[in-house]
Enzyme design. Structure first.
Site, short mmCIF file in Angstrom:
data_model
loop_
_atom_site.label_atom_id
_atom_site.label_comp_id
_atom_site.label_asym_id
_atom_site.label_seq_id
_atom_site.Cartn_x
_atom_site.Cartn_y
_atom_site.Cartn_z
N CYS A 170 0.87 -1.19 0.00
CA CYS A 170 0.00 0.00 0.00
C CYS A 170 0.90 1.23 0.00
O CYS A 170 1.75 1.36 0.87
CB CYS A 170 -0.88 0.04 1.25
SG CYS A 170 -1.29 -1.56 1.96
N GLU A 216 -7.62 9.04 1.35
CA GLU A 216 -7.05 8.60 0.08
C GLU A 216 -8.12 8.21 -0.93
O GLU A 216 -9.20 7.73 -0.58
CB GLU A 216 -6.14 7.39 0.30
CG GLU A 216 -4.95 7.69 1.19
CD GLU A 216 -4.02 6.52 1.36
OE1 GLU A 216 -2.80 6.76 1.52
OE2 GLU A 216 -4.48 5.36 1.35
#
Length: 289
Positions: A143, A205
């Site tokens: 990630c 995000e």
């Protein structure tokens, strides 16, 4: 003009302005003889991406790991609106401060890689204890963020994000680029989420969800990754039960849990059937906030 060359220009101008009699190294003068200076040739972006307040705050973070501190200020995230249109860029440090997140000025692009082996097991990682956000939590394979650079801002077929994923798989897990070709990443969707890590840090995000099926050799970078393991469906379900019960201090990252609860098992079916392309939906941004 490169960043280093620009800095040399500024140093030279400071020497000149101050009337300093010391001479710069001969190599510097050689540069000026062959590269005529113009203010128009200076980069349009600021040399110091972090704000003064952010730098002051960073000085207080005495316990922050040196590598993570460097990445916090060197990495520039791509700021976007809720429709994934680029609106600017900012330091990784600023993008993960909760005060900036709450002000609505830190939404940035991210990606989450889900790598399966030929037995259709999913590779998980436990984030390093030195990570600023969500240390020691278990999460999907990798990630991170595409950075504000040309190669990682290519929007056609999410190529910029796929380039970034390939880069970070090497950085975090030691997986060579040749073992994870860019054209093998399949973008399945995008989700928008927000999650606090602690009182100071958090995430906001627009996350690209990338799937890939490859057998790879993993060599984790201890600055980024504490542990790794492959899991099948049942093992992942057991992991989630333990996390829900707080057993063994086990925690899952919020973005990973959102994918597990909303998409993963359906997409896992497509992994096993070899029909991942049929599951792709990049037109919709799933708002999971």
């Amino acid at each position: 003009m490169s960043y280093l060359a620009s800095r040399l220009v500024i140093i030279a101008l400071r020497f000149y302005k101050a009337g300093n009699s010391r001479r710069l190294p001969p190599s510097t003068y050689s540069f000026f003889r062959h590269k005529p200076f113009s203010f128009n040739s200076l980069p349009s972006r600021s040399f110091a991406t972090p704000t003064a307040s952010a730098m002051a705050a960073a000085a207080i973070d005495a316990n922050m790991d040196a590598v993570q501190r460097r990445l916090m200020f060197e990495d520039e995230c791509i700021l976007v609106d809720e429709s994934d249109r680029v609106v600017g860029h900012d330091s990784k440090y600023n993008c993960h401060l909760m005060e900036k997140i709450e002000s609505g000025k830190s939404l940035h692009r991210a990606f989450s890689v889900f790598l399966f082996n030929s037995k259709y097991e999913l590779l998980l990682q436990q984030r390093s204890s030195t990570k600023v956000t969500f240390p020691l939590v278990w999460t999907n394979t990798c990630c991170s963020h595409p950075l504000y650079r040309e190669s990682e801002m290519i929007e056609e077929d999410a190529l910029g994000v796929r380039n970034a994923a390939q880069r970070k798989l090497l950085d975090e897990l030691g997986i060579p680029a040749k073992d994870v070709p860019v054209d093998q990443f399949i973008p399945l969707g995008r989700m928008l989420y927000k999650a606090p890590s602690d009182g100071k840090w958090g995430e906001h995000e627009l996350d690209y969800l990338l799937f890939i099926v490859r057998d790879v050799k993993v060599n984790p970078n201890p600055e980024e990754v504490s542990d790794v393991k492959y899991v099948n469906r049942e093992q992942l379900k057991e992991l989630c039960k333990k996390a829900d019960a707080g057993e063994e201090g086990l925690k899952l990252s919020p973005w990973f849990r959102l994918v597990v609860d909303n998409f993963l098992y359906n997409w896992w079916d497509h992994v096993e059937k070899g029909t991942l392309n049929d599951a792709t939906n990049m037109d919709t941004i799933h708002r999971l906030v």
